[in-house]
Scaffold this motif. Structure first.
Motif, PDB file in Angstrom:
ATOM      1  N   PRO A  30      -3.536  12.633   1.263  1.00  0.00           N
ATOM      2  CA  PRO A  30      -2.507  11.668   0.863  1.00  0.00           C
ATOM      3  C   PRO A  30      -1.114  12.202   1.178  1.00  0.00           C
ATOM      4  O   PRO A  30      -0.915  13.417   1.339  1.00  0.00           O
ATOM      5  CB  PRO A  30      -2.713  11.539  -0.648  1.00  0.00           C
ATOM      6  CG  PRO A  30      -3.347  12.831  -1.052  1.00  0.00           C
ATOM      7  CD  PRO A  30      -4.199  13.252   0.104  1.00  0.00           C
ATOM      8  N   ALA A  31      -0.145  11.294   1.269  1.00  0.00           N
ATOM      9  CA  ALA A  31       1.234  11.721   1.529  1.00  0.00           C
ATOM     10  C   ALA A  31       1.786  12.525   0.364  1.00  0.00           C
ATOM     11  O   ALA A  31       2.562  13.466   0.551  1.00  0.00           O
ATOM     12  CB  ALA A  31       2.107  10.502   1.799  1.00  0.00           C
ATOM     13  N   ALA A  32       1.405  12.142  -0.852  1.00  0.00           N
ATOM     14  CA  ALA A  32       1.807  12.876  -2.062  1.00  0.00           C
ATOM     15  C   ALA A  32       0.542  13.230  -2.834  1.00  0.00           C
ATOM     16  O   ALA A  32      -0.440  12.475  -2.806  1.00  0.00           O
ATOM     17  CB  ALA A  32       2.732  12.020  -2.922  1.00  0.00           C
ATOM     18  N   PRO A  33       0.512  14.348  -3.518  1.00  0.00           N
ATOM     19  CA  PRO A  33      -0.684  14.718  -4.291  1.00  0.00           C
ATOM     20  C   PRO A  33      -1.067  13.607  -5.272  1.00  0.00           C
ATOM     21  O   PRO A  33      -0.203  13.001  -5.913  1.00  0.00           O
ATOM     22  CB  PRO A  33      -0.241  15.985  -5.031  1.00  0.00           C
ATOM     23  CG  PRO A  33       0.876  16.538  -4.219  1.00  0.00           C
ATOM     24  CD  PRO A  33       1.590  15.361  -3.638  1.00  0.00           C
ATOM     25  N   ASP A  41       4.972   4.814   5.757  1.00  0.00           N
ATOM     26  CA  ASP A  41       4.699   5.587   6.957  1.00  0.00           C
ATOM     27  C   ASP A  41       3.849   4.746   7.896  1.00  0.00           C
ATOM     28  O   ASP A  41       3.578   3.576   7.612  1.00  0.00           O
ATOM     29  CB  ASP A  41       4.032   6.931   6.635  1.00  0.00           C
ATOM     30  CG  ASP A  41       2.751   6.779   5.825  1.00  0.00           C
ATOM     31  OD1 ASP A  41       1.854   6.044   6.274  1.00  0.00           O
ATOM     32  OD2 ASP A  41       2.648   7.379   4.730  1.00  0.00           O
ATOM     33  N   ASP A  42       3.432   5.322   9.024  1.00  0.00           N
ATOM     34  CA  ASP A  42       2.745   4.528  10.038  1.00  0.00           C
ATOM     35  C   ASP A  42       1.224   4.596   9.952  1.00  0.00           C
ATOM     36  O   ASP A  42       0.528   4.196  10.882  1.00  0.00           O
ATOM     37  CB  ASP A  42       3.201   4.942  11.439  1.00  0.00           C
ATOM     38  CG  ASP A  42       2.953   6.418  11.731  1.00  0.00           C
ATOM     39  OD1 ASP A  42       2.393   7.113  10.860  1.00  0.00           O
ATOM     40  OD2 ASP A  42       3.323   6.858  12.835  1.00  0.00           O
ATOM     41  N   ARG A  43       0.669   5.076   8.843  1.00  0.00           N
ATOM     42  CA  ARG A  43      -0.780   5.105   8.689  1.00  0.00           C
ATOM     43  C   ARG A  43      -1.326   3.695   8.435  1.00  0.00           C
ATOM     44  O   ARG A  43      -0.618   2.823   7.942  1.00  0.00           O
ATOM     45  CB  ARG A  43      -1.184   6.018   7.523  1.00  0.00           C
ATOM     46  CG  ARG A  43      -0.924   7.506   7.751  1.00  0.00           C
ATOM     47  CD  ARG A  43      -1.250   8.310   6.495  1.00  0.00           C
ATOM     48  NE  ARG A  43      -0.401   7.902   5.383  1.00  0.00           N
ATOM     49  CZ  ARG A  43      -0.688   8.117   4.099  1.00  0.00           C
ATOM     50  NH1 ARG A  43      -1.823   8.719   3.766  1.00  0.00           N
ATOM     51  NH2 ARG A  43       0.136   7.722   3.154  1.00  0.00           N
ATOM     52  N   LEU A  49       0.878  -1.169   0.000  1.00  0.00           N
ATOM     53  CA  LEU A  49       0.000   0.000   0.000  1.00  0.00           C
ATOM     54  C   LEU A  49       0.911   1.213   0.000  1.00  0.00           C
ATOM     55  O   LEU A  49       1.518   1.557   1.011  1.00  0.00           O
ATOM     56  CB  LEU A  49      -0.912  -0.018   1.226  1.00  0.00           C
ATOM     57  CG  LEU A  49      -1.822   1.195   1.414  1.00  0.00           C
ATOM     58  CD1 LEU A  49      -2.757   1.392   0.223  1.00  0.00           C
ATOM     59  CD2 LEU A  49      -2.622   1.060   2.709  1.00  0.00           C
ATOM     60  N   LEU A  50       1.035   1.854  -1.148  1.00  0.00           N
ATOM     61  CA  LEU A  50       2.022   2.912  -1.338  1.00  0.00           C
ATOM     62  C   LEU A  50       1.552   4.261  -0.798  1.00  0.00           C
ATOM     63  O   LEU A  50       2.353   5.037  -0.271  1.00  0.00           O
ATOM     64  CB  LEU A  50       2.372   3.029  -2.828  1.00  0.00           C
ATOM     65  CG  LEU A  50       2.909   1.735  -3.466  1.00  0.00           C
ATOM     66  CD1 LEU A  50       3.062   1.914  -4.970  1.00  0.00           C
ATOM     67  CD2 LEU A  50       4.242   1.339  -2.831  1.00  0.00           C
ATOM     68  N   ASP A  51       0.258   4.548  -0.933  1.00  0.00           N
ATOM     69  CA  ASP A  51      -0.276   5.819  -0.438  1.00  0.00           C
ATOM     70  C   ASP A  51      -1.801   5.719  -0.446  1.00  0.00           C
ATOM     71  O   ASP A  51      -2.384   4.835  -1.093  1.00  0.00           O
ATOM     72  CB  ASP A  51       0.183   6.983  -1.321  1.00  0.00           C
ATOM     73  CG  ASP A  51       0.077   8.343  -0.619  1.00  0.00           C
ATOM     74  OD1 ASP A  51      -0.422   8.398   0.525  1.00  0.00           O
ATOM     75  OD2 ASP A  51       0.490   9.342  -1.229  1.00  0.00           O
TER      76      ASP A  51
END
Length: 297
Positions: A48-51, A282-284, A20-22
């Protein structure tokens, strides 16, 4: 019977198999083997972490208005095949884009595949497992790989066909798996009359579904009757029962107490909680379903 709250995190796949990338703004970016896809997910309503416009993928699922499951795949990489191989702990399958945004597997269920394998291998005796609403068979293959005799049931002959295909490419053709296309309520009732019993039962029922002869399944209405059948089908030395639920207006506490009510007198414990997928970078956590899982020990 003890009820214990648990967070069911997906088993750690090799990053080249699933990640799961984002996620965010109602979408998620995932790697399935050699392909990366974007799919809707209404629970991902954080940023999201990135747009999202910077995400890169091979395909994007465009959902129909008001329906996250139905829609169309839009290829962003014209060379991306519609079917490609994946692997989990030596089990092989072919991922494929379907009209219902799914890719032929529910990767978050790997937490239960691993649990089932551990219980079967440590039982020290023959184990019979019934997999209801078994889809394309990853739980059935995991159980058979661990040594269980498996009865796999799904109302879709096509899903069962994919399961047989996955059994062959996983090198498990000599393992005892019965692939049955039938309605879960009717099949379990017949098994009770036949006197068949199982040491482990897995249920992943949909919110709504149809059987092989157009029988209807409605989760809140039909689950109690099915759980009664499940209790009647358990052997004298049962190992576990796994119950998962998607897109229903129930708490995991309600799900667990329904299961506990039907398994009264068996002792053991029920773990209850949410199933979730960790993000790769990340930790999400991305929640996916609720679950109640009974085991003798």
């Amino acid at each position: 019977m003890e009820l214990k709250s648990t967070l069911f995190l997906a088993d750690q796949w090799n990053n080249d198999q699933y990640s799961l990338l984002d996620s965010g703004d109602g979408q998620k970016l995932e790697r399935f083997g050699s392909q990366t896809v974007i799919r809707p997910d209404p629970q991902a309503f954080w940023p999201p972490a990135a747009p999202i416009e910077n995400w890169t993928a091979d395909a994007h699922f465009d959902a129909k208005s008001g329906d996250d499951d139905r829609g169309n795949w839009r290829l962003l990489n014209p060379a991306a095949p519609n079917e490609w191989p994946m692997e989990w702990r030596g089990l092989h399958l072919n991922a494929r884009r379907t009209p219902f945004r799914h890719l032929g597997l529910f990767q978050e269920h790997s937490v239960h595949w691993a649990f089932a394998q551990e219980k079967i291998r440590s039982a020290g005796r023959p184990v019979k497992l019934l997999n209801l609403f078994g889809y394309t068979g990853m739980m059935s293959l995991a159980a058979a790989q661990a040594g269980a005799e498996v009865t796999h049931l799904d109302a879709s002959p096509k899903s069962n066909g994919y399961g047989k295909e996955h059994q062959a490419i996983s090198g498990l053709e000599d393992k005892p798996i019965r692939w049955i296309a039938d309605d879960a309520m009717k099949f379990t009732a017949r098994e009770i009359r036949r006197g068949n019993r199982y040491d482990a039962i897995v249920l992943d029922p949909p919110k709504f579904g149809r059987g092989t002869k157009n029988e209807t399944w409605r989760f809140e209405e039909d689950l109690p009757g099915l759980l009664a059948n499940v209790r009647a089908l358990l052997s004298d030395e049962p190992l576990f029962v796994i119950l998962t639920a998607y897109a229903v207006r129930l708490s995991h506490i309600a799900l667990a107490q329904a299961l506990a009510g039907h398994l009264k007198g068996l002792g053991g414990q029920i773990e209850m909680g949410e199933m979730a997928i960790p993000h790769a970078h990340d930790d999400r956590l991305l929640p996916t379903a609720i679950c109640a899982r009974w085991s003798k020990t």
